[in-house]
Design a protein around this motif. Structure first.
Motif, PDB file in Angstrom:
ATOM      1  N   GLU A 108       0.115  -2.736  -4.353  1.00 32.09           N
ATOM      2  CA  GLU A 108      -1.266  -2.423  -4.530  1.00 32.09           C
ATOM      3  C   GLU A 108      -1.769  -2.441  -2.957  1.00 32.09           C
ATOM      4  O   GLU A 108      -2.710  -1.372  -2.645  1.00 32.09           O
ATOM      5  CB  GLU A 108      -2.298  -3.714  -4.817  1.00 32.09           C
ATOM      6  CG  GLU A 108      -1.976  -3.818  -6.538  1.00 32.09           C
ATOM      7  CD  GLU A 108      -2.830  -5.076  -6.882  1.00 32.09           C
ATOM      8  OE1 GLU A 108      -2.927  -6.175  -6.217  1.00 32.09           O
ATOM      9  OE2 GLU A 108      -3.242  -5.162  -7.978  1.00 32.09           O
ATOM     10  N   GLN A 109      -1.137  -2.767  -2.141  1.00 28.30           N
ATOM     11  CA  GLN A 109      -1.310  -2.473  -0.621  1.00 28.30           C
ATOM     12  C   GLN A 109      -0.992  -1.115  -0.286  1.00 28.30           C
ATOM     13  O   GLN A 109      -1.699  -0.561   0.575  1.00 28.30           O
ATOM     14  CB  GLN A 109      -0.451  -3.503   0.292  1.00 28.30           C
ATOM     15  CG  GLN A 109      -0.552  -3.091   1.720  1.00 28.30           C
ATOM     16  CD  GLN A 109       0.132  -4.164   2.526  1.00 28.30           C
ATOM     17  OE1 GLN A 109       0.362  -5.407   2.086  1.00 28.30           O
ATOM     18  NE2 GLN A 109       0.730  -3.801   3.642  1.00 28.30           N
ATOM     19  N   ALA A 110       0.033  -0.698  -0.793  1.00 31.94           N
ATOM     20  CA  ALA A 110       0.770   0.997  -0.794  1.00 31.94           C
ATOM     21  C   ALA A 110      -0.304   1.608  -1.454  1.00 31.94           C
ATOM     22  O   ALA A 110      -0.638   2.687  -0.777  1.00 31.94           O
ATOM     23  CB  ALA A 110       2.076   1.047  -1.246  1.00 31.94           C
ATOM     24  N   ASP A 111      -0.878   1.193  -2.373  1.00 34.57           N
ATOM     25  CA  ASP A 111      -2.151   2.129  -3.030  1.00 34.57           C
ATOM     26  C   ASP A 111      -3.223   2.220  -2.115  1.00 34.57           C
ATOM     27  O   ASP A 111      -3.742   3.284  -1.805  1.00 34.57           O
ATOM     28  CB  ASP A 111      -2.578   1.357  -4.242  1.00 34.57           C
ATOM     29  CG  ASP A 111      -1.499   1.489  -5.469  1.00 34.57           C
ATOM     30  OD1 ASP A 111      -0.838   2.234  -5.281  1.00 34.57           O
ATOM     31  OD2 ASP A 111      -1.486   0.854  -6.411  1.00 34.57           O
ATOM     32  N   ALA A 112      -3.714   0.954  -1.382  1.00 38.47           N
ATOM     33  CA  ALA A 112      -4.688   1.207  -0.331  1.00 38.47           C
ATOM     34  C   ALA A 112      -4.515   2.323   0.567  1.00 38.47           C
ATOM     35  O   ALA A 112      -5.275   2.956   1.139  1.00 38.47           O
ATOM     36  CB  ALA A 112      -4.931  -0.198  -0.013  1.00 38.47           C
ATOM     37  N   VAL A 113      -3.106   2.230   1.253  1.00 39.52           N
ATOM     38  CA  VAL A 113      -2.911   3.040   2.273  1.00 39.52           C
ATOM     39  C   VAL A 113      -2.890   4.551   1.789  1.00 39.52           C
ATOM     40  O   VAL A 113      -3.506   5.411   2.432  1.00 39.52           O
ATOM     41  CB  VAL A 113      -1.414   2.835   2.693  1.00 39.52           C
ATOM     42  CG1 VAL A 113      -1.012   3.728   3.633  1.00 39.52           C
ATOM     43  CG2 VAL A 113      -1.228   1.574   3.226  1.00 39.52           C
ATOM     44  N   ALA A 114      -2.440   4.805   0.608  1.00 36.06           N
ATOM     45  CA  ALA A 114      -2.555   6.174  -0.116  1.00 36.06           C
ATOM     46  C   ALA A 114      -4.124   6.497  -0.402  1.00 36.06           C
ATOM     47  O   ALA A 114      -4.464   7.629   0.123  1.00 36.06           O
ATOM     48  CB  ALA A 114      -1.850   6.163  -1.281  1.00 36.06           C
TER      49      ALA A 114
END
Length: 404
Positions: A209-215
């Motif tokens: 989900e952190q990677a999704d936030a970066v995306a």
């Protein structure tokens, strides 16, 4: 006067009447009275002033640049003392000339707001709730996408200045190509001076989900740059919203992580619209980060090309001219043996003298004869002994024995 520290016209709801200071009386030893104090009324950039009644009717001014001035009404002219009316045959005049009242009228003010700060982010990132906390705006807030369908403006009140904040409807991937009304939404951030990227902090509960936030963050930044390269260079503030849904230590970790990722030029703050945490810190950061417009910077982000050079900004003034009467006054027969003379010039002339002073009235009658009032009256059938009224004052003009 255009004042960049203001952003709305609320003060005119509380005070609608403005009057400049009056001039001083003349004194002995041939000294004239002091000039009246100039009244400066401050308005925010983008204010359109239009005269709708009185002496200012038909005039319009556009105040765009900080420091720009417009004289909307002028003070009245001063009178002259009795010394100015001395002649070889009238060496000690017993009358003087009065000063005239200044201009007055009703003005209509309209403000075309340009947002200083734009809140951008994905749908449901918390922009509307944040705007409601920062300002007195009341945007519609709900838990489904695209709650905001058009930009909502709010005014952030500081101690010495105001800022206009715009809640830009949620952007999605492909907005720069028109997806989701992207062109309409992106157009609203073109003239802002600072962007607040609002990122939902609550989903950051796992590595994926952190990677999704970066995306998600990269998606919005890509769409802004694709729409207008200037937007990519605007100052940024990153706001991690919904911080109340995470433990304080986790929130601090996310602030450190994003600060390291974005660098020292992008402040990172965590806020909670539900509890108000971090909102005051964000307000202070916005007031500090948005520079004040000075000089000839007519619009945020617009070059000076085509505008006034450095120094006094060029003032756009629009006036409507209407055909005037063929002379400065008009004569009307109101009844048998009764006449009236009207006209702005002749009425102002009468207002300068004391109607109870015989010497003043004799001098005034002589002035009326010299400017052609008697000839105009005789053309309408005026005879000695007929009644004459000008500006509410009764006169006795004798064509056979004119005043000196």
């Amino acid at each position: 006067m255009c004042d960049d520290s203001l952003r709305d016209l609320q003060s005119f709801r509380r005070k609608a009447h403005h009057r400049a200071g009056r001039g001083g009386h003349g004194e002995g030893a041939l000294r004239h009275g002091a000039d009246g104090e100039t009244l400066v009324v401050r308005v925010p950039p983008g204010t359109q002033v239009e005269g709708v009644e009185g002496d200012v009717q038909g005039r319009r001014w556009d105040l765009l640049a900080a420091g720009q001035r417009a004289v909307v009404v002028k003070g009245g002219s001063g009178g002259r003392g009795n010394k100015r009316f001395a002649t070889p045959t009238r060496q000690a005049p017993r009358f003087a000339e009065r000063g005239l009242a200044g201009e007055e009228g009703w003005l209509q003010l309209q403000l075309k707001l340009l947002a200083d700060v734009g809140l951008v982010g994905l749908p449901n990132a918390g922009k509307s709730s944040l705007l409601a906390r920062l300002t007195r705006a009341t945007p519609k807030v709900a838990s489904y996408p695209f709650t905001t369908l058009s930009p909502v403006l709010g005014v952030l009140e500081g101690e010495e200045r105001q800022l206009v904040i715009a809640d830009i409807p949620g952007l999605i991937e492909g907005a720069s190509d028109g997806a989701g009304l992207g062109h309409d939404f992106l157009a609203h951030v073109e003239r802002t001076r600072l962007l607040v990227h609002v990122l939902d902090l609550a989903p950051e509960l796992s590595a994926d989900e952190q990677a999704d936030a970066v995306a998600n963050h990269a998606t919005i930044e890509h769409e802004l740059a694709a729409h207008d390269t200037r937007l990519a260079s605007l100052p940024r503030v990153l706001v991690l919203s919904k911080a109340d849904l995470l433990p304080p230590e986790r929130t601090s970790e996310e602030i450190s992580r994003w600060s390291e990722r974005l660098g020292p030029d992008v402040p990172v703050l965590a806020t909670s619209s539900a509890t108000g945490a971090g909102v005051q810190e964000l307000a202070a950061e916005l007031l500090r980060s948005v520079p004040a417009l000075t000089g000839a910077g007519l619009e945020p982000g617009v070059s000076d090309a085509g505008h006034a050079p450095e120094g006094e900004p060029e003032l756009a003034e629009h006036m409507v001219f209407r055909p005037a009467a063929s002379s400065g006054f008009s004569v009307e027969r109101v009844a048998a043996g009764s006449f009236a003379v009207s006209g702005r010039g002749v009425e102002r002339l009468v207002a300068r003298y004391d109607v109870n002073n015989e010497d003043a009235m004799a001098y005034l009658e002589g002035r009326l004869l010299k400017i052609g009032v008697l000839r105009a009256l005789e053309a309408e059938g005026f005879e000695a002994g007929d009644d004459l009224e000008i500006a509410g004052v009764a006169f006795e003009l004798d064509p056979d024995h004119p005043a000196e």
